[in-house]
Scaffold this motif. Sequence first.
Motif, PDB file in Angstrom:
ATOM      1  N   GLU A 284      27.037  27.847  49.710  1.00 13.18           N
ATOM      2  CA  GLU A 284      26.979  27.359  51.101  1.00 13.18           C
ATOM      3  C   GLU A 284      27.097  28.532  52.074  1.00 13.18           C
ATOM      4  O   GLU A 284      27.853  28.486  53.054  1.00 13.18           O
ATOM      5  CB  GLU A 284      28.097  26.352  51.356  1.00 13.18           C
ATOM      6  N   ASN A 285      26.358  29.602  51.779  1.00 10.17           N
ATOM      7  CA  ASN A 285      26.350  30.823  52.596  1.00 10.17           C
ATOM      8  C   ASN A 285      27.695  31.546  52.605  1.00 10.17           C
ATOM      9  O   ASN A 285      27.931  32.392  53.473  1.00 10.17           O
ATOM     10  CB  ASN A 285      25.912  30.512  54.037  1.00 10.17           C
ATOM     11  N   MET A 286      28.560  31.225  51.653  1.00  8.99           N
ATOM     12  CA  MET A 286      29.840  31.931  51.515  1.00  8.99           C
ATOM     13  C   MET A 286      29.784  32.747  50.230  1.00  8.99           C
ATOM     14  O   MET A 286      29.666  32.195  49.125  1.00  8.99           O
ATOM     15  CB  MET A 286      31.004  30.942  51.449  1.00  8.99           C
ATOM     16  N   ARG A 287      29.841  34.066  50.379  1.00 10.04           N
ATOM     17  CA  ARG A 287      29.820  34.949  49.216  1.00 10.04           C
ATOM     18  C   ARG A 287      31.213  35.018  48.608  1.00 10.04           C
ATOM     19  O   ARG A 287      32.180  35.424  49.279  1.00 10.04           O
ATOM     20  CB  ARG A 287      29.357  36.336  49.647  1.00 10.04           C
ATOM     21  N   ARG A 288      31.337  34.586  47.347  1.00  9.30           N
ATOM     22  CA  ARG A 288      32.645  34.524  46.706  1.00  9.30           C
ATOM     23  C   ARG A 288      32.650  35.343  45.414  1.00  9.30           C
ATOM     24  O   ARG A 288      31.688  35.330  44.649  1.00  9.30           O
ATOM     25  CB  ARG A 288      33.038  33.083  46.400  1.00  9.30           C
ATOM     26  N   LEU A 289      33.772  36.025  45.182  1.00  8.68           N
ATOM     27  CA  LEU A 289      33.976  36.793  43.958  1.00  8.68           C
ATOM     28  C   LEU A 289      34.555  35.833  42.922  1.00  8.68           C
ATOM     29  O   LEU A 289      35.757  35.560  42.905  1.00  8.68           O
ATOM     30  CB  LEU A 289      34.931  37.958  44.218  1.00  8.68           C
ATOM     31  N   LYS A 290      33.720  35.306  42.045  1.00 12.32           N
ATOM     32  CA  LYS A 290      34.132  34.256  41.131  1.00 12.32           C
ATOM     33  C   LYS A 290      34.935  34.789  39.941  1.00 12.32           C
ATOM     34  O   LYS A 290      35.923  34.190  39.536  1.00 12.32           O
ATOM     35  CB  LYS A 290      32.905  33.494  40.620  1.00 12.32           C
TER      36      LYS A 290
ATOM     37  N   LEU B  10      37.999  40.130  31.641  1.00  9.15           N
ATOM     38  CA  LEU B  10      38.872  38.973  31.793  1.00  9.15           C
ATOM     39  C   LEU B  10      40.094  39.154  30.911  1.00  9.15           C
ATOM     40  O   LEU B  10      40.013  39.092  29.693  1.00  9.15           O
ATOM     41  CB  LEU B  10      38.111  37.697  31.423  1.00  9.15           C
ATOM     42  N   ARG B  11      41.226  39.382  31.546  1.00  7.68           N
ATOM     43  CA  ARG B  11      42.493  39.578  30.848  1.00  7.68           C
ATOM     44  C   ARG B  11      43.576  38.779  31.565  1.00  7.68           C
ATOM     45  O   ARG B  11      43.559  38.665  32.793  1.00  7.68           O
ATOM     46  CB  ARG B  11      42.886  41.064  30.825  1.00  7.68           C
ATOM     47  N   GLU B  12      44.536  38.254  30.814  1.00 11.85           N
ATOM     48  CA  GLU B  12      45.623  37.498  31.429  1.00 11.85           C
ATOM     49  C   GLU B  12      46.350  38.366  32.453  1.00 11.85           C
ATOM     50  O   GLU B  12      46.678  39.512  32.203  1.00 11.85           O
ATOM     51  CB  GLU B  12      46.598  37.006  30.361  1.00 11.85           C
ATOM     52  N   GLY B  13      46.574  37.776  33.627  1.00 12.98           N
ATOM     53  CA  GLY B  13      47.253  38.477  34.697  1.00 12.98           C
ATOM     54  C   GLY B  13      46.322  39.198  35.657  1.00 12.98           C
ATOM     55  O   GLY B  13      46.759  39.597  36.744  1.00 12.98           O
ATOM     56  N   ARG B  14      45.067  39.384  35.291  1.00 15.72           N
ATOM     57  CA  ARG B  14      44.132  40.062  36.194  1.00 15.72           C
ATOM     58  C   ARG B  14      43.926  39.188  37.430  1.00 15.72           C
ATOM     59  O   ARG B  14      43.672  37.983  37.318  1.00 15.72           O
ATOM     60  CB  ARG B  14      42.805  40.309  35.504  1.00 15.72           C
ATOM     61  N   ALA B  15      44.040  39.755  38.616  1.00 18.59           N
ATOM     62  CA  ALA B  15      44.005  38.984  39.858  1.00 18.59           C
ATOM     63  C   ALA B  15      43.009  39.580  40.837  1.00 18.59           C
ATOM     64  O   ALA B  15      42.731  40.783  40.829  1.00 18.59           O
ATOM     65  CB  ALA B  15      45.397  38.937  40.484  1.00 18.59           C
ATOM     66  N   TRP B  16      42.466  38.721  41.717  1.00 24.33           N
ATOM     67  CA  TRP B  16      41.548  39.167  42.756  1.00 24.33           C
ATOM     68  C   TRP B  16      41.474  38.104  43.847  1.00 24.33           C
ATOM     69  O   TRP B  16      41.900  36.963  43.655  1.00 24.33           O
ATOM     70  CB  TRP B  16      40.148  39.433  42.189  1.00 24.33           C
ATOM     71  N   ASP B  17      40.922  38.481  44.994  1.00 20.61           N
ATOM     72  CA  ASP B  17      40.746  37.579  46.127  1.00 20.61           C
ATOM     73  C   ASP B  17      39.327  37.017  46.091  1.00 20.61           C
ATOM     74  O   ASP B  17      38.358  37.764  46.243  1.00 20.61           O
ATOM     75  CB  ASP B  17      40.996  38.327  47.442  1.00 20.61           C
ATOM     76  N   ILE B  18      39.199  35.728  45.893  1.00 18.39           N
ATOM     77  CA  ILE B  18      37.885  35.096  45.824  1.00 18.39           C
ATOM     78  C   ILE B  18      37.112  35.298  47.121  1.00 18.39           C
ATOM     79  O   ILE B  18      35.885  35.433  47.114  1.00 18.39           O
ATOM     80  CB  ILE B  18      38.042  33.596  45.500  1.00 18.39           C
TER      81      ILE B  18
ATOM     82  N   ALA C 258      36.694  33.788  55.251  1.00 15.92           N
ATOM     83  CA  ALA C 258      37.679  32.740  54.994  1.00 15.92           C
ATOM     84  C   ALA C 258      39.032  33.370  54.671  1.00 15.92           C
ATOM     85  O   ALA C 258      39.111  34.534  54.274  1.00 15.92           O
ATOM     86  CB  ALA C 258      37.215  31.848  53.843  1.00 15.92           C
ATOM     87  N   PRO C 259      40.120  32.602  54.837  1.00 19.25           N
ATOM     88  CA  PRO C 259      41.439  33.145  54.478  1.00 19.25           C
ATOM     89  C   PRO C 259      41.478  33.590  53.025  1.00 19.25           C
ATOM     90  O   PRO C 259      40.795  33.034  52.167  1.00 19.25           O
ATOM     91  CB  PRO C 259      42.384  31.954  54.725  1.00 19.25           C
ATOM     92  N   ALA C 260      42.278  34.605  52.759  1.00 20.20           N
ATOM     93  CA  ALA C 260      42.385  35.125  51.398  1.00 20.20           C
ATOM     94  C   ALA C 260      42.799  34.025  50.428  1.00 20.20           C
ATOM     95  O   ALA C 260      43.635  33.175  50.740  1.00 20.20           O
ATOM     96  CB  ALA C 260      43.396  36.271  51.358  1.00 20.20           C
ATOM     97  N   LEU C 261      42.198  34.041  49.255  1.00 18.92           N
ATOM     98  CA  LEU C 261      42.529  33.089  48.191  1.00 18.92           C
ATOM     99  C   LEU C 261      42.634  33.881  46.891  1.00 18.92           C
ATOM    100  O   LEU C 261      41.653  34.101  46.194  1.00 18.92           O
ATOM    101  CB  LEU C 261      41.465  31.996  48.078  1.00 18.92           C
ATOM    102  N   GLU C 262      43.851  34.335  46.589  1.00 24.11           N
ATOM    103  CA  GLU C 262      44.054  35.146  45.384  1.00 24.11           C
ATOM    104  C   GLU C 262      44.236  34.246  44.173  1.00 24.11           C
ATOM    105  O   GLU C 262      44.999  33.283  44.203  1.00 24.11           O
ATOM    106  CB  GLU C 262      45.271  36.048  45.531  1.00 24.11           C
ATOM    107  N   VAL C 263      43.512  34.586  43.112  1.00 21.33           N
ATOM    108  CA  VAL C 263      43.641  33.876  41.844  1.00 21.33           C
ATOM    109  C   VAL C 263      43.973  34.886  40.765  1.00 21.33           C
ATOM    110  O   VAL C 263      43.747  36.091  40.916  1.00 21.33           O
ATOM    111  CB  VAL C 263      42.345  33.124  41.482  1.00 21.33           C
TER     112      VAL C 263
END
Length: 231
Positions: free
Chosen positions: A116-122, A127-135, A141-146
């Motif tokens: 929907e025209n929003m570029r997201r870092l999926k 891929l390792r347990e504990g690896r984190a990033w801001d989608i 959009a507001p930060a969404l860390e996963v």
Amino acid sequence: MAHRGIIGISILALAVAGCRSDEPVPPFDPGLDHFPIAVGTWVEYQVDSVWRDDDAGVHDSISYRLLERIEEHYIDPAGRPAQRIVRYVHDADGQWAPRDVWMSTRSAQYAEKLEENMRRLKLSFPLREGRAWDINVYNTAPALEVAVEEVGMPAVINGTHHAATVALRNTVPPNPIVTRNYFERYARHVGMVEQRWTEWDRQPVYDQTGAITGFTVRGFDLRMSAVAHGN
């Protein structure tokens, strides 16, 4: 003394031999195949969505089937190999009708989608347990860390067994005003097979004395789960 030297050398040789292994070392796997990019790859989802805006007097829900299919490869404006994804929904006759077009791209370090025209870092590799990033690192959009919380775990989604999946979840817990829960699961060679995304904003309502008499709620709850897939 010579005998002792010979014995010592023999023990050392045995110790070294014991440390050797003829078993092959498994190749390094960053997890790229959890985000397929082959043309023809498709996933069908059951989608259930609820949204609410008390100020506007809106409270509604919808359930439907959605199919995402990679239709072609191309080069995006940044010069990167990318994929065009067409999303289909059932029309009034029960036939798949195009709804919109999304884009995706994958490298050895990341997987992105233009939603929907929003570029997201999926996904962020490896891929390792504990690896984190801001989608939302690439949008406004507001930060969404996963963070990745499961790697290589089997899962059964709508009766389909997936031998190896990766799960990720938002790292910031909800508070009394803002609820934000984000969860996704990706299956090897399939892509995303499960998503739960909830965002609620609760604002207090005050009376003339300043006492809180209730809350107005605004937000949504989105659930997607794979029911079929192929390529």
